[in-house]
Design a protein around this motif. Sequence first.
Motif, mmCIF file in Angstrom:
data_model
loop_
_atom_site.group_PDB
_atom_site.id
_atom_site.type_symbol
_atom_site.label_atom_id
_atom_site.label_comp_id
_atom_site.label_asym_id
_atom_site.label_seq_id
_atom_site.Cartn_x
_atom_site.Cartn_y
_atom_site.Cartn_z
ATOM 1 N N TYR A 178 -18.272 -98.820 -89.901
ATOM 2 C CA TYR A 178 -18.064 -97.399 -89.589
ATOM 3 C C TYR A 178 -17.341 -96.266 -90.211
ATOM 4 N N GLN A 179 -16.798 -97.091 -90.976
ATOM 5 C CA GLN A 179 -15.507 -96.082 -92.042
ATOM 6 C C GLN A 179 -15.898 -94.975 -92.844
ATOM 7 N N THR A 180 -16.919 -94.833 -93.283
ATOM 8 C CA THR A 180 -18.111 -93.991 -93.543
ATOM 9 C C THR A 180 -17.969 -92.435 -92.517
ATOM 10 N N ILE A 181 -18.440 -93.074 -90.989
ATOM 11 C CA ILE A 181 -18.499 -92.354 -89.663
ATOM 12 C C ILE A 181 -16.865 -92.118 -88.768
ATOM 13 N N LEU A 182 -15.700 -92.544 -89.535
ATOM 14 C CA LEU A 182 -14.900 -92.679 -88.924
ATOM 15 C C LEU A 182 -13.669 -91.182 -89.936
ATOM 16 N N GLN A 226 -25.199 -86.568 -93.029
ATOM 17 C CA GLN A 226 -24.296 -86.027 -93.335
ATOM 18 C C GLN A 226 -23.895 -84.600 -92.361
ATOM 19 N N ASN A 227 -22.765 -84.071 -91.969
ATOM 20 C CA ASN A 227 -21.826 -82.852 -91.523
ATOM 21 C C ASN A 227 -22.893 -83.332 -89.522
ATOM 22 N N ILE A 228 -22.906 -84.790 -89.815
ATOM 23 C CA ILE A 228 -23.106 -85.137 -87.742
ATOM 24 C C ILE A 228 -21.924 -85.219 -87.046
ATOM 25 N N LEU A 233 -8.133 -94.901 -85.572
ATOM 26 C CA LEU A 233 -8.678 -95.881 -86.189
ATOM 27 C C LEU A 233 -8.257 -94.955 -87.783
ATOM 28 N N GLY A 234 -8.614 -93.750 -87.765
ATOM 29 C CA GLY A 234 -8.302 -92.916 -89.130
ATOM 30 C C GLY A 234 -8.923 -91.878 -89.410
ATOM 31 N N THR A 235 -9.296 -91.157 -87.797
ATOM 32 C CA THR A 235 -9.959 -90.034 -88.348
ATOM 33 C C THR A 235 -9.250 -88.813 -87.793
ATOM 34 N N ALA A 236 -9.906 -88.211 -88.836
ATOM 35 C CA ALA A 236 -8.560 -86.989 -88.970
ATOM 36 C C ALA A 236 -9.885 -85.486 -88.553
ATOM 37 N N LYS A 237 -11.292 -85.921 -88.086
ATOM 38 C CA LYS A 237 -12.031 -84.544 -88.148
ATOM 39 C C LYS A 237 -12.133 -84.802 -86.332
#
Length: 245
Positions: free
Chosen positions: A66-70, A44-46, A89-93
């Motif tokens: 790796y969906q959780t990571i993304l 969490q918060n990595i 790939l869908g990441t917004a962070k």
Amino acid sequence: MILITRPKDEAKILKKELSKIQIESAIDSLTSFAFIKKEIPYYQNISYLISSAQTVKFISKSKKKYQTILSKGNFFVIGKKVAADLRKLGTAKIKKITDDSEKMLTYLKNQKTLKNNSIPLIYLSGSVTNKDFLKLIKKNNDLRISRVVIYKTLQKSNLNLKTIRLINQRKISLIPLYSLHTAQNLMRLIKKHRIKARIVGEIKVACLSARIAQYIKNNSQFTKILVSKRPNQNSMISLIKSNSV
């Protein structure tokens, strides 16, 4: 004619872009990649540091895994193109994007949340990366950065016979170089194939960074060394275009 030495996929993209502006080119990819099956840690918060398109390709090959990571990881990215590929790939962070590693390190050193975090910043990289950047990371004791190597960078052992022929016939006028590793391999292969110094000296080299240009100046017989104004594809293409005549 331009000699493109980039990895296969990137070389095809560059060749296509050059053809749009009527610049002829030949491809001889001096670098290839082999992915390593290694787990990418998640907490969490990595936060993750990414500096290459190959890293994004590795993640994309196992996107479901790796969906959780993304979706939940925080990303710091070197290179606008790398960031654009990551967004697909869908990441917004994506917390920060910089043009080069020095700017990224300066930014990271000023982030109190990273310094106070008990979880290290995970640097996802290949087996070959910017050694100067790694040295600076190690010197900076305030930042906890853990490197995870997820792919190998492989060197080509010989130039194509067509490439040797084109160079010896003085048909290659410019070689763009996007990485120090490729520049080093090119110098090794020119020496291996005994290409004459006077022929090498007639060829222009367009370097993505001053660091690559300095290496070429100190370790080769190239004398016409050009440096891109910015470390990106558009700037390199502009440099190639203005020096391809």
